[in-house]
Scaffold this active site. Structure first.
Site, short mmCIF file in Angstrom:
data_model
loop_
_atom_site.label_atom_id
_atom_site.label_comp_id
_atom_site.label_asym_id
_atom_site.label_seq_id
_atom_site.Cartn_x
_atom_site.Cartn_y
_atom_site.Cartn_z
CG ASP A 95 122.58 2.21 145.31
OD1 ASP A 95 122.45 3.05 144.40
OD2 ASP A 95 123.64 1.61 145.52
CG HIS A 96 123.45 6.52 145.03
ND1 HIS A 96 123.86 5.21 144.97
CD2 HIS A 96 124.54 7.23 145.41
CE1 HIS A 96 125.13 5.13 145.28
NE2 HIS A 96 125.58 6.34 145.56
CG ASP A 160 129.60 4.42 144.38
OD1 ASP A 160 128.58 5.12 144.43
OD2 ASP A 160 130.37 4.27 145.35
NE ARG A 448 133.72 9.76 149.82
CZ ARG A 448 133.59 9.28 148.59
NH1 ARG A 448 132.52 9.54 147.89
NH2 ARG A 448 134.57 8.62 148.05
CB SER A 643 131.71 11.18 144.25
OG SER A 643 131.04 10.76 143.10
NE ARG A 645 128.97 12.87 143.27
CZ ARG A 645 128.88 13.36 144.51
NH1 ARG A 645 128.87 14.65 144.73
NH2 ARG A 645 128.78 12.56 145.54
C1 MIC Z 1 129.24 8.81 147.26
O1 MIC Z 1 129.41 8.04 148.20
O2 MIC Z 1 129.68 9.96 147.25
C2 MIC Z 1 128.50 8.32 146.05
C3 MIC Z 1 127.25 9.04 145.96
O3 MIC Z 1 128.20 6.95 146.19
C4 MIC Z 1 129.40 8.55 144.84
C5 MIC Z 1 128.77 8.28 143.56
C6 MIC Z 1 127.87 9.35 143.07
O4 MIC Z 1 128.21 10.52 143.17
O5 MIC Z 1 126.85 9.01 142.53
C7 MIC Z 1 130.72 7.84 144.85
O6 MIC Z 1 131.24 7.59 145.89
O7 MIC Z 1 131.31 7.60 143.78
FE1 SF4 Z 2 125.74 4.86 148.97
FE2 SF4 Z 2 128.12 5.97 148.44
FE3 SF4 Z 2 127.02 6.12 150.87
FE4 SF4 Z 2 127.89 3.84 150.03
S1 SF4 Z 2 129.12 5.65 150.39
S2 SF4 Z 2 125.95 4.18 151.07
S3 SF4 Z 2 127.42 3.91 147.86
S4 SF4 Z 2 126.26 7.03 148.99
#
Ligand code: MIC
Ligand code: SF4
Length: 754
Positions: A95-96, A160, A448, A643, A645
């Site tokens: 998805d990312h 995630d 976010r 995140s 990550r």
């Molecule tokens: C996000 O919303 O910041 C992400 C991208 O989904 C991250 C995960 C990532 O950094 O791959 C998260 O929320 O954990």
């Molecule tokens: Fe994707 Fe994270 Fe955004 Fe949700 S918050 S849509 S999992 S990047």
């Protein structure tokens, strides 16, 4: 069938016994959180009580979910663990990595071409180790999990931070780093400090423009981005029961924004309805049998203040729609005050883009409510002033809403439907703009809004609201418009007012889909080969980190003293860097490039004592590393928020950072640092942050007797030869100290295998 009924049966079969054992040990009625956690102890029925906020406890989660940007590193690590199959049902979701450029179909094709190597890797590892694979375009991890896997009373982890979304279906779902996923997939215990429990009592019923999103936007304002740290938020009350299951999911999803470990609701009719609508009638039957276990004990609801560590009450009858932002999700503004606040702060009132959908807000209900606003743009002859995009959370939702004509309604107001993927939410957005640095405003129904997150522009003021509010703002194109009270001038020059949104909780004609995008793994994957090209710039097999040398760490250099907000987006930016998530060396070139250097107020410009000049952070770190000199990162409050990550921990580890010393940590990041064999330390006295000077040499003492609860000592030698010293605290337990000594948690798993 994608979900695992046998596993759910097994969980429910043991629940009654485990919960009574826990109640006896704890000696008082239990919250829902405690019930689910005690029902998932690795040891089986409780043999003792665990202290909330204190005890480290081993759990046995039922499932693991991973998204493509974190799964690469998780699976590269899992491949090193030496197991034949994942020990619990696990899934990977693509998805990312899909970039939003022109629209769903073309974008998806481009993603297939550009990420082929990574998708092939993820598909073959999944196939080999018995992991379910959700293809690109199938949807966003949390939406797909809610539709297929989440079940009341279950426990899962996901790589995630928005994994808690599944709390909308009564599951304890926790966001973790990839190394934690490796523990669970390797059949080992998964450790968590037993959380505190915050109760949120919802009374009354929402109406008009107010939606579940506003509950969490309000809670974020109350608790702030740190307020949920170390806690699970449990929602209850008649207000909770009056809300849809997917609305509950939205609230739990955004619990990540207050730092909460997760959030959860008790099993109720809205969940029954959602499980039935998503064709999981068997789960309803099973859950109904244990329904009394899927809620807190009655005594808790009767006197919540006595059982929760903190209690918040929200009256849904009077809750206003909220808009939060810019730059942080906890700046919460009721709609009635928002226009004034925009003017007072001189935020750009002109709205350039409204974006709805994402993992947070793309339920059928969300889409119907937003469409009921979009439809008025046409019927009232209004011209939508801002660009407008729709990101469906899954193919199931996309297909169903397309069938029901809802996506056409958006198209009529000028909306563009993007792929079922993260897209603009994570900076995968080729935004159409004539000036990519202009000060401007956008509003999203995402979760976010950190600086630069959506489009890389530090001057984009991103606000967060419910999808219906976003839709109304996209029509008005003006942040000082209040859809509840104000009128708009239509194309005929008439004043018109938008009617309240109207939604449908679940599709009257049922959900439908042609190809949901699921690929089941091979029964026996032993002959499946996983290939990683050694010349690839996207994927790189891992080498274990070096074990601890057995002595105190002396002569380290300060790499950066970061000031103010330092989220995982500052430490390891997403957007353009997502493509290197499977290549540790390459992605390390983004390490801390967004963090603000406390000595000059600039990003990615730090003192390099080797060259006696200023240089980029990754280059400076590589310089020290080449000379065999370890480094230290210093940070402010809630360091590493955002995140899950683990790149934000692996990159510093890889580039020779030995310790991260901060005023306070965000939970997932602190664990990620520990797992990678780093020292995650906090100032015993926060004012000692001020003692650190730009060209300091740093010693960390006390490691030979590294013991739980025993602080360590830091000695600074300043460039004039003078010295300062102070105490630093840590939260390592015995097991985590063993990770540090072995060089990483994974090194330890491998040692134990031998
Ligand atoms: C996000 O919303 O910041 C992400 C991208 O989904 C991250 C995960 C990532 O950094 O791959 C998260 O929320 O954990
Ligand atoms: Fe994707 Fe994270 Fe955004 Fe949700 S918050 S849509 S999992 S990047």
């Amino acid at each position: 069938m994608a979900f695992d009924l046998e596993m759910i049966k097994a969980v429910y079969a043991g629940m009654e016994e485990r919960i009574s054992a826990a109640r006896t040990k704890v000696g008082r009625p239990l919250t829902l959180t405690e019930k689910i956690l005690y029902a998932h102890l690795y040891e089986g029925p409780a043999t003792g009580a665990h202290e909330r906020g204190q005890s480290y406890v081993d759990f046995a989660p039922d499932r693991v979910a991973m998204q493509d940007a974190t799964a690469q590193m998780a699976l590269l690590q899992f491949m090193q663990a030496g197991k034949a199959q994942a020990a619990v049902p696990s899934t990977v979701h693509c998805d990312h990595l899909i970039q939003a450029r022109v629209g769903a179909d073309a974008d998806l094709q481009d993603a297939y071409t550009e990420n082929k190597e990574v998708y092939d890797f993820l598909a073959s590892v999944s196939n080999k180790y018995g992991i379910g694979f959700w293809k690109p375009g199938a949807g966003i991890i949390h939406q797909v999990v809610l539709e297929n896997y989440a079940f009341p009373g279950g426990m899962m982890i996901g790589t995630d931070s928005h994994t808690p979304n599944a709390g909308g279906l009564g599951m304890i779902a926790i966001g973790v780093g990839g190394a934690d996923a490796v523990d669970v997939m390797a059949g080992m215990p998964w450790e968590l400090k037993f959380p505190k429990v915050i109760g949120v009592k919802l009374t009354g019923k929402m109406s008009g423009w107010t939606s579940p999103k506003d509950v969490i936007l309000k809670v974020a304002g109350i608790l702030t981005v740190k307020g949920g740290t170390g806690a699970i938020v449990e929602y209850f009350g008649d207000g909770a029961e009056s809300m849809s299951c997917t609305g509950k999911g939205t609230i739990c999803n955004m619990g990540a924004e207050i730092g909460a470990t997760t959030s959860v609701f008790a099993y109720d009719n809205s969940m029954r309805a959602y499980l039935n609508a998503t064709k999981r009638e068997e789960v309803v039957e099973l859950a109904d049998e244990v329904a009394h276990l899927l809620r807190a004990d009655d005594e808790v609801y009767a006197d919540p203040a006595a059982f929760y560590d903190q209690l918040i009450e929200i009256d849904l009858n009077t809750l206003e729609p909220h808009v939060n932002g810019p730059f942080t999700p906890d700046a919460a503004w009721p709609i009635s005050q928002f226009a004034a606040v925009v003017k007072e702060h001189n935020w750009p009132a002109k709205l350039e883009v409204g974006l709805i959908g994402s993992c947070t807000n793309s339920s059928y209900e969300d889409i119907t409510r937003s469409a009921s606003i979009a439809e008025q743009a046409v019927s009232k002859n209004l011209e939508a002033k801002a660009e407008f995009t729709i990101t469906p959370g899954s193919e199931l939702v996309r297909y169903t809403t397309a069938r029901d004509g809802l996506l056409d309604t958006f198209a009529q107001m000028g909306g563009v439907v993007l792929a079922n993927a993260c897209g603009p939410c994570i900076g995968q957005w080729a935004r159409h703009t004539d000036d990519p640095t202009r000060k401007n405003s956008i509003i999203t129904s995402f979760n976010r809004n950190f600086a630069k997150r959506n489009d890389g522009n530090p001057n984009t003021h991103a606000f967060v609201a419910s999808p219906e509010i976003v839709t109304a703002f996209a029509i008005a194109g003006d942040l000082t418009f209040n859809p509840l009270t104000d009128t708009l001038t239509n194309k005929d020059g008439k004043q018109v007012k938008l009617d309240e949104p109207k939604g449908i909780e679940l599709p009257v004609n049922g959900f439908a889909v042609e190809d949901a995008g699921y690929v089941a793994p091979a029964e026996d994957g032993s002959s499946v080969e996983v290939v990683v090209d050694p010349k690839s710039d996207r994927l790189q097999l891992l080498e274990g980190f070096k074990p601890w040398e057995g002595t105190d760490l002396k002569g380290l250099k300060l790499l950066i003293k970061a000031q103010g907000k330092c989220t995982t987006d500052h430490i390891s930016m997403a957007g353009p860097w997502l493509k290197y998530r499977g290549h540790l060396d390459n992605i390390s070139n983004n390490m801390l490039i967004g963090a603000i250097n406390a000595f000059n107020g600039e990003a990615n410009k730090v003192y390099n004592s080797m060259t006696r000049g200023y240089d980029a952070v990754p280059a400076t770190a590589r310089n020290y590393k080449a000379q065999g000199i370890g480094t230290v990162v210093v940070g402010d409050e809630n360091y590493g928020e955002g995140s899950s990550r683990e790149h934000a921990a692996m990159e510093p580890r890889f580039l020779g950072v030995r310790a991260v010393i901060v005023k306070s940590f965000a939970r997932i990041h602190e664990t990620n640092l520990k797992k990678q064999g780093m020292l995650a330390l906090t100032f015993a006295n926060k004012a000692d942050y001020d003692l650190i000077e730009e060209n300091d040499t740093i010693d960390i003492l006390g490691l030979e007797n590294f013991t739980p609860g025993q602080p360590l000592k830091v000695v600074l030698t300043h460039s004039d030869g003078s010295q300062d010293s102070f105490t630093v605290n840590h939260t390592y337990n015995e097991g985590q100290i063993a990770w540090f000594k072995a060089g990483s948690a994974l090194n330890l798993i491998r040692l134990q295998q031998k």
